[in-house]
Design a protein around this motif. Structure first.
Motif: not given
Length: 378
Positions: A246, A254, A256, A258-260
């Motif tokens: 982050y 960013q 994949q 972690d996008k939630h």
């Protein structure tokens, strides 16, 4: 008291309704509660409901209070009259009605109540309040869990799983997989970390006892119930990894996986917040520090460093030194009792291991990240 009744009656048709209200009050004073409630139901729309509710709470007439609240909540005239504030108006009374159902253990009524919706297809009750009310009793807790799952109240579910159900592994998995706000993840781990670690110790002791006594462990236990310290450390490591990426990408999640995740403005997550979880478990803190420092070293260490206000290599060295000191003190304690005491092979191996770890750390390329004053203790 009759003056109080008068004050509860609306201005429209006040004289006639005052007379009606006082007659109903007389029935109540005569302890004719069933007759009184039948009459009070007819006053809905012009007699302040709080007056009736207070009276029936004081005499613990829950069955009659339930009758009144059911009519009050469903009364179309009352709803129309209070249209501007219908949501707030109803939710005060729905919470009380649900409380009454739970205290009287009215399972069918509770189940039906939790399905009722208003004209906007929204529940007529406050969801969080309903969950809190239903979770208090063993017989209604399943309703709380089902409602929390349906409305995605994950934090409340974590509380129920740990505090009420003792479903520790499920709670940890929920923190890892359902709580999207990273700060909230950390807060929950800080809050429940000690309980989770205590459960790990209990399960480990149970396994050791079974092994020593040749007792068969409960084979019905599966991955949903068996909790290990590695599970907890992995949950903490995942947070560190997500936060490192982050910060490296300009404060954007960013990756994949972690996008939630999310972090609101002014929310801060620091590594020391996670270290606090292991404050009473020195070896686990050491292992956790070593894991993140091994993973994020060299150029990647800069991103890790942005997540802390402490010197991580200093803290790791301190952990090693404290462990060495504790081991040496144990030997000295035994020798004070028996001068001929010789440390066990296990104790010697532990001392050797920690000394090797210290030597590897101070002789590594990361030595420059250790403050000079810390090296003075070697």
């Amino acid at each position: 008291m009759l003056t109080r009744v008068c004050g509860c009656v609306s201005q429209s048709g006040k004289a006639a309704r005052y007379e009606q209200a006082t007659e109903k009050y007389k029935l109540f004073q005569q302890k004719k509660y069933d007759l009184a409630i039948e009459q009070y139901i007819k006053t809905i729309g012009y007699l302040n409901p709080s007056y009736v509710i207070q009276n029936y709470i004081q005499v613990t007439q829950l069955d009659n209070l339930i009758l009144y609240l059911e009519k009050l909540i469903r009364d179309e005239k009352s709803s129309a009259k209070n249209k501007a504030s219908n949501t707030d108006y109803n939710k005060d009374y729905t919470a009380l009605l649900l409380n009454c159902y739970v205290k009287k253990d009215k399972k069918a009524e509770i189940k039906e109540f939790l399905t009722i919706k208003n004209a906007n297809e929204q529940p007529i009750f406050d969801v969080d309040t309903a969950i809190e009310v239903c979770r208090q009793q063993d017989s209604t807790r399943a309703h709380a869990i089902a409602l929390a799952e349906k409305k995605q109240r994950w934090k409340l579910l974590v509380q129920i799983y740990i505090e009420s159900q003792k479903w520790y592994k499920r709670a940890l998995n929920m923190i890892r997989n359902k709580i999207n706000n990273v700060r909230e993840k950390v807060d929950l781990l800080q809050m429940y970390g000690p309980k989770l670690l205590k459960e790990c110790e209990r399960q480990r002791n149970e396994q050791e006892k079974a092994y020593l006594t040749l007792t068969a462990l409960d084979k019905t236990k599966d991955s949903d119930t068996v909790l290990t310290t590695d599970d907890i450390m992995t949950a903490c490591y995942e947070i560190v990894a997500a936060m490192v990426w982050y910060t490296a990408h300009g404060n954007v999640f960013q990756r994949q996986q972690d996008k939630h995740l999310e972090l609101r403005p002014k929310q801060i997550v620091r590594i020391e917040d996670l270290l606090q979880i292991f404050v009473d478990h020195h070896d686990l803190m050491t292992d956790f520090l070593k894991r993140i420092l091994d993973e994020f070293k060299g150029e990647r260490y800069k991103d890790l460093e942005r997540l802390t206000q402490i010197k991580l290599y200093n803290r790791l060295l301190e952990c090693y030194l404290v462990k060495k000191q504790n081991l040496e003190q144990q030997v000295e304690k035994h020798r004070a009792i028996n001068s001929a005491y010789e440390p066990s092979q296990l104790a010697l191996e532990q001392l050797s291991e920690v000394q090797i770890a210290i030597n590897e750390l101070v002789n590594s390329t990361e030595t420059e990240k250790i403050a000079a004053h810390s090296l003075l203790f070697l």
